[in-house]
Scaffold this active site. Structure first.
Site, PDB file in Angstrom:
ATOM      1  N   LYS A  46      50.443  64.907  88.033  1.00 51.05           N
ATOM      2  CA  LYS A  46      51.415  64.526  87.000  1.00 51.05           C
ATOM      3  C   LYS A  46      52.191  63.254  87.408  1.00 51.05           C
ATOM      4  CE  LYS A  46      50.184  67.872  84.328  1.00 51.05           C
ATOM      5  NZ  LYS A  46      49.111  68.481  85.142  1.00 51.05           N
TER       6      LYS A  46
HETATM    7  C1  LIG Z   1      49.631  69.971  78.863  1.00 48.47           C
HETATM    8  C2  LIG Z   1      49.808  70.810  80.090  1.00 48.47           C
HETATM    9  N1  LIG Z   1      50.635  71.863  80.066  1.00 48.47           N
HETATM   10  C3  LIG Z   1      50.813  72.639  81.148  1.00 48.47           C
HETATM   11  C4  LIG Z   1      50.153  72.403  82.326  1.00 48.47           C
HETATM   12  C5  LIG Z   1      50.341  73.341  83.475  1.00 48.47           C
HETATM   13  O1  LIG Z   1      51.016  72.735  84.547  1.00 48.47           O
HETATM   14  P1  LIG Z   1      51.151  73.467  85.944  1.00 48.47           P
HETATM   15  O2  LIG Z   1      49.903  73.189  86.711  1.00 48.47           O
HETATM   16  O3  LIG Z   1      52.371  72.859  86.588  1.00 48.47           O
HETATM   17  O4  LIG Z   1      51.343  74.909  85.688  1.00 48.47           O
HETATM   18  C6  LIG Z   1      49.291  71.318  82.406  1.00 48.47           C
HETATM   19  C7  LIG Z   1      48.560  71.049  83.646  1.00 48.47           C
HETATM   20  O5  LIG Z   1      47.641  70.281  83.708  1.00 48.47           O
HETATM   21  C8  LIG Z   1      49.113  70.501  81.265  1.00 48.47           C
HETATM   22  O6  LIG Z   1      48.281  69.461  81.276  1.00 48.47           O
END
Ligand SMILES: Cc1ncc(COP(=O)(O)O)c(C=O)c1O
Length: 370
Positions: A180
């Site tokens: 990210k």
């Molecule tokens: C659009 C979106 N939402 C949520 C997530 C979930 O993030 P995390 O890995 O921090 O749980 C991601 C991860 O790639 C994502 O791309």
């Protein structure tokens, strides 16, 4: 090999992490409080709490809105699977709608048409390069008295008409996964509109524990454990200082993609030139059939040239879970085309514009006739 995503960890970040390891306090403590305070400042001082992931943040957000069995949540089938999964996990029904082909923003007309007396919330997912119409989204939610939980995992630093995502609206969730815009290794944040909800989030992220007046502990709701460690928070504090530079570099790389991406009939590039956007990914749709190839063959050819790519994202309604909920192919043409044609090109802060040139030259080379 050029990775499609990777974090940039400075020596200062490593030093901050090591100092925390030596401090005697490594689980949730003072660094978490400091990180939340600094993050909150980037969201116009709205209440901000950090957790172990954006997935956990979405689950806690749904629970904090009181969403559970019998409720419906309208969401875009174009998102990471965590959105669908957490709606299902809290016992609610995900009601999928389509998205725009270029911005990938949730289709608000379809949202309005999908509202029933059981609808409790709208969960839009934001994508790099452009946001959907946030004014129209919130006007719609207000008209129907619905909660909004913005999945902002991919867009920390994006703005809607000069205001940072997270700094206005109902609830927004962010991710600090290593791919990210900034990282805490694993981690996420939830930004809410008032302190009472923030206190509920604190309870829900740590076993549902509250304090009785005599300082003994009580549990009124069964919850899990989603608290961030001070080691992760120390990394987050250091990364947050670099975030403006990270965002600027990502923007420069995206600008370069637009300059040098080969001309391909029927290719769909991300939205270009929308002010105030962040660039976590650069995803393009390519018409593989017209190009006499397949996506797998194309990705393999790039890999042979030392270039890794990703897929973001397969439509949620066509997963086994989505099909089991009664969805089928052909319902959401834009998300389905994205699922079939999308490819995520390398974009991260370890890259230079020369790397973008190399990627684009390799694409032209792989697709050259004959
Ligand atoms: C659009 C979106 N939402 C949520 C997530 C979930 O993030 P995390 O890995 O921090 O749980 C991601 C991860 O790639 C994502 O791309």
């Amino acid at each position: 090999m050029l990775n499609f995503s990777q974090p940039l960890i400075s020596e200062d970040t490593i030093a901050a992490m090591v100092a925390t390891m030596r401090s005697g306090w490594i689980a949730s403590g003072p660094r978490v409080v400091e990180f939340e305070c600094l993050l909150s400042a980037t969201f116009n001082h709205r209440p901000t709490r950090v957790l172990t992931s954006a997935t956990g943040a979405m689950e806690i957000a749904l629970l904090a809105c009181g969403i559970g069995a019998g409720d419906e949540v309208i969401t875009s089938t174009q998102s990471f699977f965590s959105t669908m999964n957490m709606i299902v996990k809290v016992g609610a029904k995900p009601v999928f709608v389509d998205c725009d082909l270029v911005t990938r923003a949730i289709d608000l007309q379809q949202v309005e048409a999908a509202i029933t007396p059981n609808t409790k919330a709208i969960v839009p997912t934001h994508f790099p390069g452009a946001l959907g119409d946030m004014d129209a989204l919130y006007a719609l939610a207000r008209r129907h008295r619905l909660r909004v939980i913005e999945d902002a995992a991919l867009v920390q630093g994006s703005e809607w008409q000069g205001r940072a995502i997270g700094s206005f609206g109902d609830i927004a969730t962010f991710s600090f996964h290593p791919n990210k815009n900034m990282t805490t290794i694993e981690g996420g944040a939830i930004v809410v509109a008032d302190e009472a909800t923030a206190r509920l989030v604190e309870t829900l992220r740590f076993h549902g524990i509250t304090r009785r007046p005599d300082d003994t502990r009580d549990v009124s709701v069964a919850s899990g454990k989603y608290n961030m460690s001070d080691v992760s928070a120390a990394i987050g504090i250091a990364q947050l200082q670099q975030l403006p530079a990270f965002l600027a570099q990502r923007r420069q790389l995206a600008d370069r993609y637009f300059e040098v991406f080969p001309t391909i009939a029927d290719a769909v590039l991300p939205p270009q030139g929308v002010p105030g956007q962040s660039w976590n990914m650069f995803c393009v749709l390519l018409p593989y059939q017209h190009l006499h190839t397949t996506r797998n063959a194309f990705r393999a050819a790039l890999r042979e040239r030392g270039i890794a790519t990703g897929l973001s994202y397969e439509p949620s309604h066509l997963t086994s879970l989505g099909l089991g909920l009664g969805y089928h192919a052909g319902q959401f043409p834009n998300a389905e085309r994205i699922g079939e044609q999308t490819i995520t090109l390398p974009l991260h802060c370890g890259m230079t514009t020369a790397d973008v040139d190399r990627v684009c030259a390799a694409i032209a080379d792989v697709l050259a006739p004959g």
